[in-house]
Motif scaffolding. Structure first.
Motif, PDB file in Angstrom:
ATOM      1  N   ALA A   1     -19.966 -60.330  23.285  1.00 24.38           N
ATOM      2  CA  ALA A   1     -21.133 -59.113  23.257  1.00 24.38           C
ATOM      3  C   ALA A   1     -22.166 -59.857  22.638  1.00 24.38           C
ATOM      4  CB  ALA A   1     -20.922 -58.122  22.684  1.00 24.38           C
ATOM      5  N   THR A   2     -23.616 -59.734  22.998  1.00 23.16           N
ATOM      6  CA  THR A   2     -24.685 -60.203  22.341  1.00 23.16           C
ATOM      7  C   THR A   2     -25.513 -58.976  22.412  1.00 23.16           C
ATOM      8  OG1 THR A   2     -25.655 -60.920  24.561  1.00 23.16           O
ATOM      9  CG2 THR A   2     -24.401 -62.554  23.049  1.00 23.16           C
ATOM     10  N   TYR A   3     -26.690 -59.112  21.725  1.00 23.46           N
ATOM     11  CA  TYR A   3     -27.464 -57.911  21.463  1.00 23.46           C
ATOM     12  C   TYR A   3     -29.190 -58.350  21.384  1.00 23.46           C
ATOM     13  CZ  TYR A   3     -22.965 -56.357  19.678  1.00 23.46           C
ATOM     14  OH  TYR A   3     -21.761 -56.251  19.478  1.00 23.46           O
ATOM     15  N   PRO A   4     -29.416 -58.503  22.757  1.00 25.57           N
ATOM     16  CA  PRO A   4     -30.770 -59.012  23.203  1.00 25.57           C
ATOM     17  C   PRO A   4     -31.581 -57.713  22.965  1.00 25.57           C
ATOM     18  CG  PRO A   4     -29.533 -58.852  25.050  1.00 25.57           C
ATOM     19  CD  PRO A   4     -28.623 -58.720  23.946  1.00 25.57           C
ATOM     20  N   ALA A   5     -32.926 -57.731  23.347  1.00 25.17           N
ATOM     21  CA  ALA A   5     -33.725 -56.383  23.106  1.00 25.17           C
ATOM     22  C   ALA A   5     -33.313 -55.614  24.488  1.00 25.17           C
ATOM     23  CB  ALA A   5     -35.184 -56.818  23.435  1.00 25.17           C
ATOM     24  N   GLY A   6     -33.426 -54.384  24.183  1.00 27.00           N
ATOM     25  CA  GLY A   6     -32.872 -53.512  25.264  1.00 27.00           C
ATOM     26  C   GLY A   6     -31.448 -52.983  25.282  1.00 27.00           C
ATOM     27  N   THR A   7     -30.911 -53.704  24.470  1.00 24.58           N
ATOM     28  CA  THR A   7     -29.472 -53.164  24.281  1.00 24.58           C
ATOM     29  C   THR A   7     -29.417 -51.989  23.781  1.00 24.58           C
ATOM     30  OG1 THR A   7     -28.555 -55.586  24.011  1.00 24.58           O
ATOM     31  CG2 THR A   7     -26.946 -53.926  23.339  1.00 24.58           C
ATOM     32  N   VAL A   8     -28.255 -51.090  24.124  1.00 27.32           N
ATOM     33  CA  VAL A   8     -27.720 -49.890  23.492  1.00 27.32           C
ATOM     34  C   VAL A   8     -26.397 -49.888  23.160  1.00 27.32           C
ATOM     35  CG1 VAL A   8     -27.673 -47.285  23.518  1.00 27.32           C
ATOM     36  CG2 VAL A   8     -29.326 -48.487  24.908  1.00 27.32           C
ATOM     37  N   ALA A   9     -25.878 -49.853  21.608  1.00 32.92           N
ATOM     38  CA  ALA A   9     -24.797 -49.945  21.266  1.00 32.92           C
ATOM     39  C   ALA A   9     -24.181 -49.014  20.239  1.00 32.92           C
ATOM     40  CB  ALA A   9     -24.544 -51.503  20.833  1.00 32.92           C
ATOM     41  N   MET A  10     -22.871 -48.908  19.770  1.00 34.65           N
ATOM     42  CA  MET A  10     -22.629 -48.047  18.951  1.00 34.65           C
ATOM     43  C   MET A  10     -22.552 -48.489  17.485  1.00 34.65           C
ATOM     44  SD  MET A  10     -21.733 -45.093  20.694  1.00 34.65           S
ATOM     45  CE  MET A  10     -21.085 -44.285  19.448  1.00 34.65           C
ATOM     46  N   ALA A  11     -22.819 -47.752  16.701  1.00 34.65           N
ATOM     47  CA  ALA A  11     -22.672 -48.052  15.443  1.00 34.65           C
ATOM     48  C   ALA A  11     -21.343 -47.701  14.845  1.00 34.65           C
ATOM     49  CB  ALA A  11     -23.772 -47.276  14.385  1.00 34.65           C
ATOM     50  N   ASN A  12     -20.719 -48.439  13.917  1.00 35.43           N
ATOM     51  CA  ASN A  12     -19.449 -48.169  13.527  1.00 35.43           C
ATOM     52  C   ASN A  12     -19.151 -48.669  11.997  1.00 35.43           C
ATOM     53  OD1 ASN A  12     -18.430 -50.926  13.158  1.00 35.43           O
ATOM     54  ND2 ASN A  12     -18.490 -50.973  15.472  1.00 35.43           N
TER      55      ASN A  12
ATOM     56  N   THR B   1     -19.817 -51.778  20.200  1.00 35.55           N
ATOM     57  CA  THR B   1     -19.747 -51.442  21.593  1.00 35.55           C
ATOM     58  C   THR B   1     -20.703 -51.485  22.545  1.00 35.55           C
ATOM     59  OG1 THR B   1     -17.546 -50.278  21.228  1.00 35.55           O
ATOM     60  CG2 THR B   1     -18.779 -49.758  23.090  1.00 35.55           C
ATOM     61  N   VAL B   2     -21.166 -52.379  23.391  1.00 36.07           N
ATOM     62  CA  VAL B   2     -22.429 -52.220  24.190  1.00 36.07           C
ATOM     63  C   VAL B   2     -22.128 -51.262  25.187  1.00 36.07           C
ATOM     64  CG1 VAL B   2     -23.892 -53.471  25.850  1.00 36.07           C
ATOM     65  CG2 VAL B   2     -22.985 -54.490  23.502  1.00 36.07           C
ATOM     66  N   PHE B   3     -22.946 -50.218  25.432  1.00 33.74           N
ATOM     67  CA  PHE B   3     -22.530 -49.268  26.480  1.00 33.74           C
ATOM     68  C   PHE B   3     -23.826 -49.002  27.581  1.00 33.74           C
ATOM     69  CE2 PHE B   3     -24.082 -46.567  23.073  1.00 33.74           C
ATOM     70  CZ  PHE B   3     -24.735 -45.600  23.593  1.00 33.74           C
ATOM     71  N   GLY B   4     -24.856 -49.828  27.075  1.00 28.99           N
ATOM     72  CA  GLY B   4     -26.038 -49.499  27.934  1.00 28.99           C
ATOM     73  C   GLY B   4     -27.196 -50.489  27.658  1.00 28.99           C
TER      74      GLY B   4
END
Length: 265
Positions: free
Chosen positions: A189-200, A224-227
């Motif tokens: 998983a990567t986290y570019p602009a626009g990613t929606v992910a779960m905090a934990n 977890t990337v979910f959107g």
């Protein structure tokens, strides 16, 4: 009248006893003080560790986190079903847990889109089929109005972490739905602009809190990337441009941010 030898011995014995008792009392007092100091240190360490655990993304490592400590996948999760289990925090409000599903044998399709209304403006998200347990949980909470009128409590603006964190009805960063579940969709998983992910707060402690990435962010593949945001990213960047209420790179948005509602379809 002069003391007899016997009286003198008694007096010396009494004085010796009194000095001995005084020394013991002094030593006991020192031990009590040491115990208090050690106890205070233990409490302080526990508080620091608790703070790091509960609000770590909000801490030195720039990791978005929420609450929960269980890091062991359950037998149900290993068997392929979504396992929603009790978490450490109290549910606010208490809605129970989402309906159990087997992602490999769904009879009803999961939602594919979500609309987050933030300060009156819609942000649309395409939901990721690679995170069915997360999507199922989001739909469950959204349909119950769990997110309605809650605060997006945290904004980060550093070069490596640009996120708006939402999903805690208490607005403190430590609240959740009272259940947790395992990570999904994190392999590579990567986290570019626009990613929606779960905090934990560690592996397999997902609850209700999530973060919206408004600028490319450097994070380990632990969330977890979910959107993906398809429209409305400018809503988030506009909030970020105003900065935090404490002027730092990590804090509450200077302008209060309300998650008016979440709907899924």
């Amino acid at each position: 009248m002069a003391q007899s030898a016997k009286q003198r011995r008694r007096q010396l014995a009494r004085q010796h006893y009194e000095r001995q008792q005084a020394r013991r009392a002094e030593q006991a007092q020192k031990r009590r003080k040491i115990g208090i100091v050690v106890g205070a240190v233990i409490v302080a360490v526990a508080l620091v560790m608790g703070t790091l655990l509960v609000s770590g993304a909000l801490g030195d490592d720039d990791d978005p986190v929420a609450s929960g400590t269980d890091s062991s996948p359950s037998a149900d999760a290993a068997a392929g079903t979504c396992d929603y289990r009790a978490a450490g925090e109290s549910a606010v409000p208490d809605l129970g847990t989402p309906p159990a599903i087997d992602p490999a044998a769904l009879q009803t399709p999961l939602p594919t889109t979500a609309t987050l209304t933030i300060n009156g403006a819609p942000v649309t998200v395409t939901l990721d089929a690679g995170a069915p347990c997360t999507v199922n949980s989001l739909a469950f909470l959204a349909s119950a109005g769990y997110y309605d009128g809650t605060a997006c409590h945290r904004l980060t603006t550093s070069d490596s972490l640009k996120v708006l964190q939402c999903g805690d009805p208490t607005g403190t960063g430590s609240g959740g739905p009272g259940y947790e579940y395992d990570n999904e969709n994190t392999d590579g998983a990567t986290y570019p602009a626009g990613t929606v992910a779960m905090a934990n707060s560690g592996p397999n402690t997902n609850g209700s809190q999530f973060f919206l990435v408004y600028g490319d962010s450097q994070l380990p593949p632990d969330y977890t990337v979910f959107g993906q945001i398809t429209t409305g990213l400018d809503v988030i960047t506009g909030i970020a441009e105003a900065g935090t209420d404490n002027g730092s790179e990590d804090g509450a948005p200077i302008t209060p941010v309300t998650l008016d509602s979440v709907t899924t379809a």
